[in-house]
Design a protein around this motif. Structure first.
Motif, short mmCIF file in Angstrom:
data_model
loop_
_atom_site.label_atom_id
_atom_site.label_comp_id
_atom_site.label_asym_id
_atom_site.label_seq_id
_atom_site.Cartn_x
_atom_site.Cartn_y
_atom_site.Cartn_z
N ASP A 155 -32.79 0.39 6.19
CA ASP A 155 -32.59 -0.08 7.56
C ASP A 155 -32.20 -1.55 7.65
O ASP A 155 -31.95 -2.05 8.75
CB ASP A 155 -33.86 0.17 8.39
N THR A 156 -32.16 -2.25 6.52
CA THR A 156 -31.75 -3.65 6.50
C THR A 156 -30.27 -3.73 6.13
O THR A 156 -29.88 -3.28 5.05
CB THR A 156 -32.57 -4.46 5.48
N HIS A 192 -21.04 -7.75 -6.31
CA HIS A 192 -21.69 -9.06 -6.17
C HIS A 192 -23.21 -8.92 -6.21
O HIS A 192 -23.91 -9.73 -6.85
CB HIS A 192 -21.26 -9.71 -4.85
N HIS A 193 -23.74 -7.91 -5.54
CA HIS A 193 -25.19 -7.74 -5.50
C HIS A 193 -25.75 -7.10 -6.76
O HIS A 193 -26.90 -7.38 -7.13
CB HIS A 193 -25.58 -6.89 -4.29
N ASP A 246 -39.14 -9.76 -3.18
CA ASP A 246 -38.79 -9.46 -1.80
C ASP A 246 -37.28 -9.30 -1.62
O ASP A 246 -36.84 -8.48 -0.81
CB ASP A 246 -39.31 -10.59 -0.90
N ALA A 247 -36.48 -10.08 -2.34
CA ALA A 247 -35.03 -9.98 -2.19
C ALA A 247 -34.54 -8.60 -2.60
O ALA A 247 -33.69 -8.00 -1.92
CB ALA A 247 -34.34 -11.07 -3.02
N LEU A 248 -35.06 -8.06 -3.70
CA LEU A 248 -34.67 -6.73 -4.12
C LEU A 248 -35.11 -5.69 -3.09
O LEU A 248 -34.35 -4.78 -2.74
CB LEU A 248 -35.27 -6.40 -5.48
N ASN A 249 -36.32 -5.83 -2.60
CA ASN A 249 -36.81 -4.87 -1.62
C ASN A 249 -35.95 -4.86 -0.35
O ASN A 249 -35.67 -3.80 0.21
CB ASN A 249 -38.26 -5.16 -1.27
N ARG A 250 -35.51 -6.03 0.09
CA ARG A 250 -34.64 -6.10 1.26
C ARG A 250 -33.28 -5.47 0.97
O ARG A 250 -32.69 -4.80 1.80
CB ARG A 250 -34.45 -7.55 1.72
N LEU A 251 -32.80 -5.69 -0.26
CA LEU A 251 -31.51 -5.12 -0.65
C LEU A 251 -31.56 -3.60 -0.63
O LEU A 251 -30.60 -2.93 -0.22
CB LEU A 251 -31.14 -5.62 -2.04
#
Length: 391
Positions: free
Chosen positions: A380-381, A333-334, A371-376
């Protein structure tokens, strides 16, 4: 802790093993080639997103010990004049700077790091069959040996045996409209400073080059042409390949022709190929990653970086989700929308022979970081699960 077989010891496979081990799983790598030096003559660039993924699996130092950083993009017109210059994404962070390096050296560095951390890695293990059962999956190799685990990862590239044997037997790589040449020279320094990648808008070829601190010039050219003859190149020698390419480069008053003509190093040519959109990625206890799942033409320069992203997201999925089936579903999905966007964009560039946009934050052709890619990717997220509408 899951037992995981990784088929393929290239960039995707060794990075996946590093991520899986960090997530607490027991991964072993099986590579068909007898050593680490596959494609040592070709070079690639890791973009900022790929370098960010490397950092999440603690492999930055292993990779920055080889190759050289790139911090800016130059664009030249067909007369050799500079029409644009801009910093590349990550230029202000040594850990995220684009990096130019040889594919074989990157393979060797990642394999050495995986072994250093205790990951079993076996060379000369050519897959011939996969038995996918309800409780385990078994890989069988040409020498009569086998290995059994909870999950099998197919990271064995464009012509994946895992894809052919299990996941998508009907899927075939297709020609994306260009022939791509790679080479280097250390005899004639190219115009332009070290640390920049220079893209040339030629009339008959798209050309790019970068100069290493040691004075070597690494270059590539993309040419609209039919696929290579089934019987092989008429003259596959470096001189023969230069002879094919030089007349096209000489049509313009750019440095490209002089760079290629001066070379005394190796030259290789390959077809730009891609996998069709919608190619299945998983079946039972088997999952494809990297080029085995979503090979794109090389026009965006994102193949290696996308494989490194896969490694991080897969490791996080198997760490954060409650069971293996859910983890693989969430992983796909991601990853699928981004990977297939790259196939589409790269294929459009190859078929239209277009050079990248002037926005260097995405050059050469890379999807823009956000930002969405970086969070993915952030280790630690926690990895988000499926949206409620898709459960």
């Amino acid at each position: 802790m899951a037992r995981i077989l990784v088929i393929g010891g290239g960039i995707a496979g060794t990075a996946a093993a590093l991520g899986l081990r960090k997530a607490g799983h027991d991964a072993a790598v099986f590579e068909a080639h007898p050593d680490t030096a596959e494609d040592i003559g070709a070079f690639l660039t890791l973009a900022a997103n790929g370098m960010r993924a490397l950092a999440q699996i603690d492999a930055t130092d292993a990779v920055t010990a080889i190759g050289f950083p790139l911090t800016s993009l130059r664009l030249l017109d067909d007369r050799g004049g500079e029409v644009a210059r801009a910093p590349l994404a990550g230029a202000d962070d040594p850990a995220l700077r684009y990096r130019c390096l040889r594919r074989g050296e990157l393979n060797a560095a990642l394999q050495a790091e995986a072994v250093r951390r205790g990951t079993p890695l076996r060379h000369g293990a050519r897959l011939v069959a996969v038995d996918d059962g309800a409780d385990a999956v078994t890989a069988r190799f040409s020498d009569g040996t086998s290995a059994t685990a909870d999950l099998l990862i197919g990271a064995d590239g464009l012509n994946s045996a895992v894809r052919r044997l299990v996941v998508a037997p009907a899927a075939r790589p297709r020609y994306a409209g260009q022939r791509v040449y790679y080479g280097y020279t250390d005899t004639a320094p190219a115009p332009g400073e070290t640390g920049a990648i220079t893209m040339v808008r030629g009339s008959a070829a798209a050309f790019g080059y970068a100069v290493s601190p040691a004075g070597e010039t690494y270059w590539f050219a993309r040419v609209a042409a039919g696929p290579r003859p089934a019987g092989g190149e008429p003259d596959p020698t470096p001189a023969g390949l230069r002879g094919e390419l030089l007349p096209l480069l000489r049509e313009d008053a750019t440095p490209a022709g002089d760079i290629v003509a001066a070379g005394d190093g190796s030259v290789m040519a390959t077809d730009a190929t891609e996998l069709p959109l919608g190619t299945p990625w998983q079946a039972g206890r088997v999952l494809l990653v990297g080029d085995a799942a979503h090979a794109a033409s090389p026009a965006t320069g994102q193949g290696a970086s996308m494989a490194l992203e896969d490694a991080v997201v897969l490791a996080k999925a198997l760490r954060d989700l409650p069971d293996q089936r859910t983890a693989l579903t969430v992983y796909e999905h991601h990853r699928r929308p981004r990977a297939e966007h790259n196939i589409t964009v790269s294929g459009a560039i190859s078929r239209g022979a277009r050079t990248p946009a002037r926005d260097a934050s995405a050059a050469p052709g890379a999807p823009r970081e956000d930002d969405a890619l970086n969070r993915l990717l952030d280790w630690d997220t926690p990895l988000p699960g499926l949206p409620r509408t898709e459960r």
